[in-house]
Every structure is written in C-alpha cells, then in structure tokens.
Design a protein around this motif. Structure first.
Motif, PDB file in Angstrom:
ATOM      1  N   ARG A   1       0.848  -1.211   0.000  1.00  0.00           N
ATOM      2  CA  ARG A   1       0.000   0.000   0.000  1.00  0.00           C
ATOM      3  C   ARG A   1       0.875   1.249   0.000  1.00  0.00           C
ATOM      4  NH1 ARG A   1      -2.872  -2.837   4.306  1.00  0.00           N
ATOM      5  NH2 ARG A   1      -4.582  -4.018   3.378  1.00  0.00           N
ATOM      6  N   GLN A   2       1.896   1.263   0.835  1.00  0.00           N
ATOM      7  CA  GLN A   2       2.786   2.433   0.892  1.00  0.00           C
ATOM      8  C   GLN A   2       3.556   2.612  -0.422  1.00  0.00           C
ATOM      9  OE1 GLN A   2       3.062   4.819   3.218  1.00  0.00           O
ATOM     10  NE2 GLN A   2       1.330   3.809   4.254  1.00  0.00           N
ATOM     11  N   ALA A   3       3.984   1.501  -1.004  1.00  0.00           N
ATOM     12  CA  ALA A   3       4.703   1.580  -2.275  1.00  0.00           C
ATOM     13  C   ALA A   3       3.807   2.146  -3.372  1.00  0.00           C
ATOM     14  CB  ALA A   3       5.213   0.194  -2.672  1.00  0.00           C
ATOM     15  N   GLU A   4       2.538   1.739  -3.354  1.00  0.00           N
ATOM     16  CA  GLU A   4       1.599   2.246  -4.357  1.00  0.00           C
ATOM     17  C   GLU A   4       1.267   3.714  -4.116  1.00  0.00           C
ATOM     18  OE1 GLU A   4      -2.368   0.556  -6.587  1.00  0.00           O
ATOM     19  OE2 GLU A   4      -2.166   0.196  -4.439  1.00  0.00           O
TER      20      GLU A   4
ATOM     21  N   PHE B   1       9.365   2.071   0.395  1.00  0.00           N
ATOM     22  CA  PHE B   1       9.432   0.700   0.893  1.00  0.00           C
ATOM     23  C   PHE B   1      10.030   0.715   2.292  1.00  0.00           C
ATOM     24  CE2 PHE B   1       9.235   0.017  -3.617  1.00  0.00           C
ATOM     25  CZ  PHE B   1       8.617  -1.212  -3.784  1.00  0.00           C
ATOM     26  N   ASP B   2       9.305   0.148   3.238  1.00  0.00           N
ATOM     27  CA  ASP B   2       9.833   0.025   4.591  1.00  0.00           C
ATOM     28  C   ASP B   2      10.624  -1.280   4.679  1.00  0.00           C
ATOM     29  OD1 ASP B   2      10.375  -0.132   7.272  1.00  0.00           O
ATOM     30  OD2 ASP B   2       8.343   0.386   7.933  1.00  0.00           O
ATOM     31  N   MET B   3      11.886  -1.223   4.266  1.00  0.00           N
ATOM     32  CA  MET B   3      12.698  -2.435   4.206  1.00  0.00           C
ATOM     33  C   MET B   3      12.995  -3.006   5.586  1.00  0.00           C
ATOM     34  SD  MET B   3      13.043  -3.482   1.184  1.00  0.00           S
ATOM     35  CE  MET B   3      14.281  -4.738   1.472  1.00  0.00           C
ATOM     36  N   LYS B   4      13.089  -2.146   6.584  1.00  0.00           N
ATOM     37  CA  LYS B   4      13.328  -2.646   7.942  1.00  0.00           C
ATOM     38  C   LYS B   4      12.183  -3.553   8.380  1.00  0.00           C
ATOM     39  CE  LYS B   4      17.257  -0.643   8.809  1.00  0.00           C
ATOM     40  NZ  LYS B   4      18.477  -1.479   8.965  1.00  0.00           N
TER      41      LYS B   4
ATOM     42  N   LEU C   1       8.820 -12.396  -0.906  1.00  0.00           N
ATOM     43  CA  LEU C   1       7.853 -11.389  -0.455  1.00  0.00           C
ATOM     44  C   LEU C   1       7.629 -10.300  -1.506  1.00  0.00           C
ATOM     45  CD1 LEU C   1       9.002 -10.898   3.266  1.00  0.00           C
ATOM     46  CD2 LEU C   1       6.950 -12.079   2.475  1.00  0.00           C
ATOM     47  N   LEU C   2       8.672  -9.997  -2.286  1.00  0.00           N
ATOM     48  CA  LEU C   2       8.604  -8.871  -3.224  1.00  0.00           C
ATOM     49  C   LEU C   2       8.572  -9.281  -4.693  1.00  0.00           C
ATOM     50  CD1 LEU C   2      11.155  -6.524  -1.415  1.00  0.00           C
ATOM     51  CD2 LEU C   2       8.685  -6.130  -1.652  1.00  0.00           C
ATOM     52  N   HIS C   3       8.493 -10.577  -4.975  1.00  0.00           N
ATOM     53  CA  HIS C   3       8.593 -11.011  -6.370  1.00  0.00           C
ATOM     54  C   HIS C   3       7.485 -10.452  -7.260  1.00  0.00           C
ATOM     55  CE1 HIS C   3       5.451 -13.876  -5.272  1.00  0.00           C
ATOM     56  NE2 HIS C   3       5.324 -14.190  -6.550  1.00  0.00           N
ATOM     57  N   ASP C   4       6.309 -10.195  -6.676  1.00  0.00           N
ATOM     58  CA  ASP C   4       5.163  -9.709  -7.461  1.00  0.00           C
ATOM     59  C   ASP C   4       4.894  -8.217  -7.282  1.00  0.00           C
ATOM     60  OD1 ASP C   4       4.264 -11.721  -9.111  1.00  0.00           O
ATOM     61  OD2 ASP C   4       2.790 -12.512  -7.694  1.00  0.00           O
ATOM     62  N   ILE C   5       5.855  -7.479  -6.737  1.00  0.00           N
ATOM     63  CA  ILE C   5       5.623  -6.057  -6.485  1.00  0.00           C
ATOM     64  C   ILE C   5       5.276  -5.312  -7.774  1.00  0.00           C
ATOM     65  CG2 ILE C   5       8.053  -5.376  -6.754  1.00  0.00           C
ATOM     66  CD1 ILE C   5       5.626  -4.022  -4.082  1.00  0.00           C
ATOM     67  N   GLY C   6       5.735  -5.797  -8.914  1.00  0.00           N
ATOM     68  CA  GLY C   6       5.439  -5.164 -10.192  1.00  0.00           C
ATOM     69  C   GLY C   6       3.970  -5.193 -10.562  1.00  0.00           C
ATOM     70  N   LYS C   7       3.181  -6.038  -9.870  1.00  0.00           N
ATOM     71  CA  LYS C   7       1.744  -6.084 -10.153  1.00  0.00           C
ATOM     72  C   LYS C   7       1.032  -4.805  -9.713  1.00  0.00           C
ATOM     73  CE  LYS C   7       0.970 -11.037 -10.501  1.00  0.00           C
ATOM     74  NZ  LYS C   7       0.288 -12.231  -9.946  1.00  0.00           N
ATOM     75  N   LEU C   8       1.725  -3.964  -8.963  1.00  0.00           N
ATOM     76  CA  LEU C   8       1.149  -2.661  -8.620  1.00  0.00           C
ATOM     77  C   LEU C   8       0.924  -1.832  -9.878  1.00  0.00           C
ATOM     78  CD1 LEU C   8       3.189  -1.614  -5.439  1.00  0.00           C
ATOM     79  CD2 LEU C   8       0.842  -2.483  -5.546  1.00  0.00           C
TER      80      LEU C   8
END
Length: 397
Positions: free
Chosen positions: A85-88, A93-96, A162-169
């Motif tokens: 949600r934050q990335a969109e 990105f809250d990497m921590k 966890l992040l493999h599908d982040i591009g679906k945003l």
C-alpha cells in the motif's frame, strides 16, 4: 478432509484452511470450528469452497501442523499488505519492516523442518497478492533450506519471495482479478509485471536491491528460454530465481483464482514434474516435492488393498504416505481397519484419489466419514460416529 461449498457447511465442522479477507487480515484461521455467523459470512464473501477436516460436526479433528506458526503468517501478510500500500501510495518501501518479517519466517521454517506443506490458504480477490507473496516466501525459504543455504542467504530468498510480485502494482485490478480468460492485450500487460518489479526494486536504498530486482524480473523465466520477459535460459537464471519460480507456480496452482479452481497437490505434482518440460530446475523441483504433502493428511484414496485415508506423510516419501485402510478391495467396510506404510508396498499401490463428489457419495452410503479412522480410539471400536447427510446415495466406484 473434504472440500465443501458454503451451503454444505455445518456448525461445528473444523476448517483445514485459513481465509484472508480483502485487506489481507485473517477472517478465519485454520483449525477453527465453524459457527452460524462464520458460515453466513462465507456466503456473503462468495468464498467458493473450503476444506474441512471432517464432514461430521461431532468429530472435531484438528488439521495437520503448518510449516510456520499461524501468528507468523498473519503478521507477515499484514506487513506485506502495508508495504504494498505504501509503495503504491508514495513509492516508499519500509525495508526494515520487511527484513524483520523475513527473519521471523526464516526462524519458523528452520524450526519446523519436520512439518510438511499441506493445504494452502484461501484469499479473497483483493488480498491475493499479499497472501500469495507470503506463501511464496515461505515455500521458497523451505526449498532454500533444503538446498543447504545459510541463514543470511535464506533471508535474501525470503525477501525475494515477499517482493517477487511487487510489479503487479503497475497492473490494474480489473486485469488481475478478471474472472474470464485474458485477451492477448491484457496478457501483454500481465507480462510486464516482472520488468516493472525490477524497476521498483532497483531503486531501493538497500545492498540487496540488485539481487531482489533479479528475482523479481526472472521469476517467470524458464530454463529452456520459453519464459518471460526476456527469454533468459539455463545458467543465466539465478539459483534464487529458480527457487522462487517453483514456489510461485506451486502456490498459484493450489490456490483458487477468479479464473480457475484450486488443483489438488497430487495433480499439481504431475503438472509440474511431468507436464512442464524445460520450465523448472528439476533437481530443485524434486527436492521441493520431498517436503510437500502430495497426498495431504485426510486424503481418501483407492489403493490396491482397498479404500484408505492418509494418516501421515513422511519427508522424502511423500509419494507413498502412511494410510489407514478401512475397506476391502470391493469397497466393503472392514471390521478392523489397519495401518500400512505404502512405501513398503508396490509403487503402483495408489490407484486414484477420491474426488469430493465420490467421497460424499461414500459418506452418504455408509453414514461414516473416513476421517474417524484417523482417531486411534474410534478406530479400535466398531461403533463409529455416524455422519448425517441430507440424502442417501450409493457409493461411487
């Protein structure tokens, strides 16, 4: 274990799957006895089907243990949902937060090496990406651990899952959740998500940015070069990407989607091992299925000895589980059911897995749910608890 539609559920039945709502929060946790309110909400939410441990509401059998704690999974889904949600919203990105989440997942997987993958959870349309990402991370971590990677490397693989599908945003929900077949143009849009994920992750202020970007852009590539987006092949595909690719496809095939049903693990095993030549790293795929219950606990099957229910699945012998045989070869109930390890029998001992319709017919005909044979005390008696079903029918053979 049987898969039922919401209108077939009864109060007291125990869920064998968790359900995550549209916000990525748990609506129903596996192992929970159903109430009238839960059943009503399942119908409201249009959940198509749900696995329960037994058709009898009086016999409350617990589901087999998961490979991670339920609270860990819930927290991870919440963290991924908030990250997306934050990335969109602002590209942040809250990497921590994600690194803490990955650490918890790795700890759980390493602590529960003896637990096998059983049934996947259920996700409503809007939460699919969140829960799917967590499941892929868990499955990839499990496979990475089997490959002998160190804890620090497992954390990278977990983050990659966890992040493999982040591009679906970058893909509209209309296309992601479309119930029917995609048009050629829509499929082109879907195929952009690995590249979009790579762009997003390369911008991270993290020493892991480059590696995470590689996993994202390669998780749909195939070893024979038939994948996308760049038709990379062979050794050019990073080992971590090969691992995430296996986890991604397995979870997708065993999950309900708007355009497809959930396939049973034994069917997915055949699809991935034998019907997808050139797609996967076969050494890693074989290793993966050593830790997956191809026939989950509670599966009812026809064997060369008679009908049987799976009692236990042993690591490394997932194709031949330990079962309780409860009928003879003709389907007649035995006076004294017996246990047998199918790995000690011929490799063709399993003839087929009962589908849900056939299992319902068996229960209607006998009044007995095979799940009762998983209880040692009940199995030792002849007075099995009867299961009330609306109408009678002959056993399907």
């Amino acid at each position: 274990m049987i898969r039922l539609k919401p209108n077939q559920l009864k109060t007291g039945m125990v869920t064998a799957q968790s359900i995550f709502n549209e916000k990525g929060a748990p609506f129903l946790v596996r192992g929970t006895p159903l109430t009238d309110r839960y059943i009503y909400r399942l119908r409201q939410l249009s959940v198509p089907e749900l696995h329960v441990t037994s058709l009898s509401s009086d016999f409350q059998l617990k589901p087999p243990p998961d490979i991670i704690e339920e609270r860990t999974r819930i927290k991870a889904v919440d963290n991924v949902a908030e990250t997306f949600r934050q990335a969109e919203l602002n590209g942040h990105f809250d990497m921590k937060r994600l690194e803490r989440c990955a650490d918890l997942l790795v700890r759980d997987v390493m602590a529960k090496k003896k637990n096998l993958v059983q049934l996947t959870d259920i996700r409503l349309h809007d939460s699919y990406t969140f829960s799917h990402s967590v499941n892929v991370a868990v499955l990839a971590t499990m496979l990475g651990d089997l490959c002998g990677y160190s804890k620090s490397k497992l954390q990278v693989i977990t983050l990659g899952g966890l992040l493999h599908d982040i591009g679906k945003l970058a893909v509209t929900a209309r296309i992601l959740n479309k119930p029917g077949s995609l048009t050629a143009d829509e499929f082109k849009v879907i195929r952009t998500h690995p590249g979009e994920g790579r762009k997003m992750l390369k911008e991270l202020r993290s020493p892991l940015a480059s590696m995470l970007a590689i996993i994202a852009v390669q998780h749909h590539e195939h070893l024979d070069g038939s994948g996308y987006p760049h038709h990379v092949q062979g050794k050019s595909i990073h080992p971590y990407s090969r691992i995430v690719a296996i986890a991604d496809v397995y979870d997708a095939l065993t999950s309900v989607r708007p355009y497809k049903k959930a396939y049973k693990p034994n069917v997915v095993y055949q699809m991935m091992m034998h019907n997808s030549p050139g797609h996967f790293d076969m050494d890693r795929l074989r290793l993966f299925f050593e830790n997956v219950a191809i026939y989950p606990v509670g599966t009812v099957m026809k064997t060369s000895l008679g009908y049987a229910i799976v009692k236990k699945v042993v690591f490394g012998h997932t194709l031949l589980p330990i079962v309780i045989v409860f009928t003879d070869k003709d389907g007649k109930l035995l006076k004294k059911p017996f246990g047998v390890n199918l790995s000690h029998c011929r490799r063709d001992a399993i003839q087929y897995v009962m589908d849900d319709v056939e299992l319902l017919n068996f229960i209607r005909h006998t009044g007995i749910d095979p799940a009762v044979f998983l209880d040692k005390e009940l199995r030792a008696t002849k007075d099995y608890p009867r299961t009330t079903v609306i109408r009678e029918s002959r056993i399907a053979r």
